[in-house]
Design a protein around this motif. Sequence first.
Motif, mmCIF file in Angstrom:
data_model
loop_
_atom_site.group_PDB
_atom_site.id
_atom_site.type_symbol
_atom_site.label_atom_id
_atom_site.label_comp_id
_atom_site.label_asym_id
_atom_site.label_seq_id
_atom_site.Cartn_x
_atom_site.Cartn_y
_atom_site.Cartn_z
ATOM 1 N N PRO A 120 0.840 -1.202 -0.010
ATOM 2 C CA PRO A 120 -0.017 0.142 0.228
ATOM 3 C C PRO A 120 0.713 1.354 0.009
ATOM 4 C CG PRO A 120 -0.949 -1.752 1.510
ATOM 5 C CD PRO A 120 0.828 -2.402 1.463
ATOM 6 N N ARG A 121 2.470 1.252 0.718
ATOM 7 C CA ARG A 121 2.658 2.922 0.617
ATOM 8 C C ARG A 121 3.042 3.166 -0.366
ATOM 9 N NH1 ARG A 121 3.933 6.005 5.297
ATOM 10 N NH2 ARG A 121 5.992 6.584 4.827
ATOM 11 N N SER A 122 4.134 2.874 -0.737
ATOM 12 C CA SER A 122 5.317 1.979 -2.324
ATOM 13 C C SER A 122 4.191 1.530 -3.582
ATOM 14 C CB SER A 122 6.288 1.741 -1.830
ATOM 15 O OG SER A 122 6.117 -0.478 -2.131
ATOM 16 N N GLN A 123 3.110 1.523 -3.450
ATOM 17 C CA GLN A 123 2.056 1.305 -5.097
ATOM 18 C C GLN A 123 0.732 2.094 -4.267
ATOM 19 O OE1 GLN A 123 3.474 -3.206 -3.981
ATOM 20 N NE2 GLN A 123 4.018 -2.862 -7.301
ATOM 21 N N LEU A 124 0.863 2.958 -3.845
ATOM 22 C CA LEU A 124 -0.528 3.287 -3.649
ATOM 23 C C LEU A 124 -1.388 4.001 -4.671
ATOM 24 C CD1 LEU A 124 -2.195 4.540 -0.953
ATOM 25 C CD2 LEU A 124 -1.672 6.290 -1.067
ATOM 26 N N GLY A 125 -0.941 3.857 -5.662
ATOM 27 C CA GLY A 125 -1.522 5.236 -7.111
ATOM 28 C C GLY A 125 -2.253 3.207 -7.851
ATOM 29 N N TRP A 126 -1.786 1.951 -7.554
ATOM 30 C CA TRP A 126 -1.793 0.572 -8.135
ATOM 31 C C TRP A 126 -3.324 0.809 -7.176
ATOM 32 C CZ3 TRP A 126 -2.489 -0.298 -13.160
ATOM 33 C CH2 TRP A 126 -1.888 0.435 -13.624
ATOM 34 N N PHE A 127 -2.983 0.539 -5.602
ATOM 35 C CA PHE A 127 -4.007 -0.018 -4.643
ATOM 36 C C PHE A 127 -5.190 0.910 -5.158
ATOM 37 C CE2 PHE A 127 -4.938 -0.639 -0.868
ATOM 38 C CZ PHE A 127 -4.311 -2.061 -0.292
ATOM 39 N N SER A 128 -4.713 2.307 -4.806
ATOM 40 C CA SER A 128 -6.113 3.599 -4.687
ATOM 41 C C SER A 128 -6.952 2.941 -6.339
ATOM 42 C CB SER A 128 -5.798 4.513 -4.678
ATOM 43 O OG SER A 128 -4.768 5.044 -5.812
ATOM 44 N N LEU A 129 -6.453 3.223 -6.971
ATOM 45 C CA LEU A 129 -7.834 2.629 -8.384
ATOM 46 C C LEU A 129 -7.625 1.274 -8.557
ATOM 47 C CD1 LEU A 129 -7.358 3.320 -11.418
ATOM 48 C CD2 LEU A 129 -6.022 2.165 -12.184
ATOM 49 N N LEU A 130 -7.238 0.420 -7.687
ATOM 50 C CA LEU A 130 -7.787 -1.288 -7.760
ATOM 51 C C LEU A 130 -9.261 -0.679 -6.462
ATOM 52 C CD1 LEU A 130 -5.093 -3.695 -7.977
ATOM 53 C CD2 LEU A 130 -7.050 -3.658 -9.101
ATOM 54 N N ALA A 131 -9.064 -0.251 -5.452
ATOM 55 C CA ALA A 131 -10.297 -0.523 -4.344
ATOM 56 C C ALA A 131 -11.101 0.723 -5.060
ATOM 57 C CB ALA A 131 -10.020 0.912 -3.312
ATOM 58 N N GLY A 132 -11.159 1.790 -6.157
ATOM 59 C CA GLY A 132 -12.058 2.395 -6.850
ATOM 60 C C GLY A 132 -12.599 1.612 -7.591
ATOM 61 N N ILE A 133 -12.027 0.594 -8.046
ATOM 62 C CA ILE A 133 -12.642 0.220 -9.731
ATOM 63 C C ILE A 133 -13.496 -1.741 -9.029
ATOM 64 C CG2 ILE A 133 -12.622 -1.974 -11.022
ATOM 65 C CD1 ILE A 133 -9.705 -0.141 -12.133
ATOM 66 N N GLY A 134 -13.071 -1.547 -7.755
ATOM 67 C CA GLY A 134 -13.688 -3.110 -6.825
ATOM 68 C C GLY A 134 -14.670 -2.249 -5.930
ATOM 69 N N ALA A 135 -15.026 -0.764 -5.774
ATOM 70 C CA ALA A 135 -16.194 -0.491 -4.692
ATOM 71 C C ALA A 135 -16.863 -0.112 -6.333
ATOM 72 C CB ALA A 135 -15.557 1.237 -4.960
ATOM 73 N N PHE A 136 -16.880 0.214 -7.430
ATOM 74 C CA PHE A 136 -17.400 0.511 -8.107
ATOM 75 C C PHE A 136 -18.025 -0.820 -8.695
ATOM 76 C CE2 PHE A 136 -16.100 4.307 -8.957
ATOM 77 C CZ PHE A 136 -17.138 5.387 -8.859
ATOM 78 N N ALA A 137 -17.514 -1.874 -8.655
ATOM 79 C CA ALA A 137 -17.965 -3.003 -9.174
ATOM 80 C C ALA A 137 -19.148 -3.855 -7.954
ATOM 81 C CB ALA A 137 -17.086 -4.668 -8.612
ATOM 82 N N SER A 138 -18.458 -3.733 -6.635
ATOM 83 C CA SER A 138 -19.221 -3.548 -5.871
ATOM 84 C C SER A 138 -20.727 -3.030 -5.535
ATOM 85 C CB SER A 138 -18.730 -3.506 -4.391
ATOM 86 O OG SER A 138 -19.469 -3.568 -3.186
ATOM 87 N N ALA A 139 -21.017 -2.233 -6.077
ATOM 88 C CA ALA A 139 -21.934 -1.032 -5.885
ATOM 89 C C ALA A 139 -22.796 -1.405 -6.871
ATOM 90 C CB ALA A 139 -21.770 0.363 -5.826
ATOM 91 N N THR A 140 -22.359 -1.656 -8.080
ATOM 92 C CA THR A 140 -23.337 -2.593 -9.735
ATOM 93 C C THR A 140 -23.180 -3.506 -9.073
ATOM 94 O OG1 THR A 140 -21.451 -1.154 -10.892
ATOM 95 C CG2 THR A 140 -22.637 -2.807 -11.709
ATOM 96 N N GLN A 141 -22.889 -4.779 -8.466
ATOM 97 C CA GLN A 141 -22.799 -6.154 -7.787
ATOM 98 C C GLN A 141 -24.458 -5.715 -6.827
ATOM 99 O OE1 GLN A 141 -21.374 -9.723 -5.316
ATOM 100 N NE2 GLN A 141 -21.491 -7.853 -4.791
ATOM 101 N N ASP A 142 -24.653 -4.867 -6.179
ATOM 102 C CA ASP A 142 -25.828 -5.204 -5.264
ATOM 103 C C ASP A 142 -27.040 -4.171 -5.574
ATOM 104 O OD1 ASP A 142 -23.428 -5.173 -3.567
ATOM 105 O OD2 ASP A 142 -23.973 -2.611 -2.595
#
Length: 580
Positions: A120-142
């Motif tokens: 998370p600390r050294s690869q925060l950009g990719w980490f945040s991008l994946l978390a954001g995509i995951g949240a949209f996928a999760s909300a879409t699933q709901d």
Amino acid sequence: MAEAVAEQKKEKISATRALRLALSNRKTGFMALFGFASGLPFSLFLGTLYAWLSEAEVDLETMGVFSLIGLAYAFQFLWSPLVDRLDIPGLRRLGKRKQWIAPMQLLLGIILLTMAFLEPRSQLGWFSLLAGIGAFASATQDIVINAWRIDVADEEATLDILSTVTQMGFRLAALVGGALGLIIAARIGWPETYLIMGGIMLAIGIAGLFAPDADVDAATATSEHAAKTAELYEVGEIAPKQRNLALAAVGILWAWAIGTVLVFMVRSMTALPEDRPNPTEFTATYGPLIIIATIVIPAFIAAYLVKLKKDGKYVITEGRVAGKRDGLILDQLYRALVLPLVEFVGRMGWSLVLILALVLTYRICDAIWGVFAYPFYLGELNYTNDEVAFASKFFGVGAIVAGLALGGYMLTVIGRMATLTLGALLAALTNLLYADLAIGGATMQAGSDLIGFTALIQWMAPFGSEGLPRLTFTIMFENLAIGIAGAAYIAWLSSIVSKGYSAVQYALLASLTLLVATLGRGALGEMIENQGYYDVFILTTFIGFIAVVLCILEWIREKTAGRRSGVVTPDATHEVATGA
């Protein structure tokens, strides 16, 4: 007299048998699985993730970017028309809803697995991008899972039971992704924990491929789309010009809402920490405006169209077959954005005012109060983190699951509206328990002592203070009431939407809780500062009583509407069987 007793016994047996049949139905099993799949990423992205970031020593300002993830859940209704009408190429044969559910679950599994291999600390950009995509996928699933529940419900796997089961799955997933996730991470590490959670999501996605769906025939679906588009050109339907004007107005409002959210997210992701806009302030300021733009004003437009159709103004007088020159793309957009509201407003009429009032008040206690729970426990009452975790997580989650189970049983035995009304009453009264805590908790302590609960808690939690039993006692009863009310509320909300527009209508109605939360929290916080918690709990109790009155009025409306239409509702069936 003997006949009445026999009828009551017959109803009791039939209710128990109906419950047994519902719980043994494969739809109910998949509903529990989908409810779990809905709750797990929600917990991992909005709760557990912050613990991982804190351990990785990510600064709080940077962590603020991750709060944007919550916007995906708050404004998921904005793309509900898309998932309701758009087919994924090559996947439509899975079914109208499964073509979205399974890919989102598999995507979530892959995202969680990938995050496990990032630092998370050294690869925060990719980490945040994946978390954001995951949240949209999760909300879409709901969105789609809610629609699936409404679409597949039948006489055996009833809507009431499916609504209860999905919440139980959601709550259990919150426990697994939250408390259990923290325990696992403390022993084997965060990457391994997210590997396990990703594997669970992948397994659910694969299992979901075998779930039933409302329809699985792509050819039939195509013909249904064509038939519904053709219906727009039948005699008595709104003329294309007026339809397109309405679509333009609604389209502009929705485009503004979506654009506003996207601009905010881009600014938040690209700005320096000191220049980032505040997500809480954005939600409080723009949340109500977005709901007004996407729900309230379009509802008035829909009501105007319904009136035109009823009065025979600006309607088609000669039916014809839709052709290319009629702009089928506009017709599809009209069906996606405007027609769900036209159908709902046309079906409900002035009853819509009652329904919206009930939606806005029914969950107001936990919708607003939840934000101030920890400040109340930790700051006002001076409990420790361990004590609050024990009372709210261990006993609290167990009480909610028990309440959901009891609520599901009550839905089968006494009916939906009776359970909804009783749930509203119990939820309102539990605010008085907190009012007692705010002034010392003498009554709660006496009740805990009386039933032996104090001795039980002192044995289970020897680390706790003398006030822990009364806190646990209060949280337990509140969450039991929330479980009963939640089971009834989701079942009722699911019952008033149309199967043909379930994704959009349910998402729009459910999003109104955002309006309550954003408008109420600021005023409630100010009231706490000025008058203290006791007065706030008394106020929320009275608001809860308003919801009880609205439940009774809605009960009367449904019974009256059922008699007029000749349709026997589940509650009416129960009353006939019991001789009520």
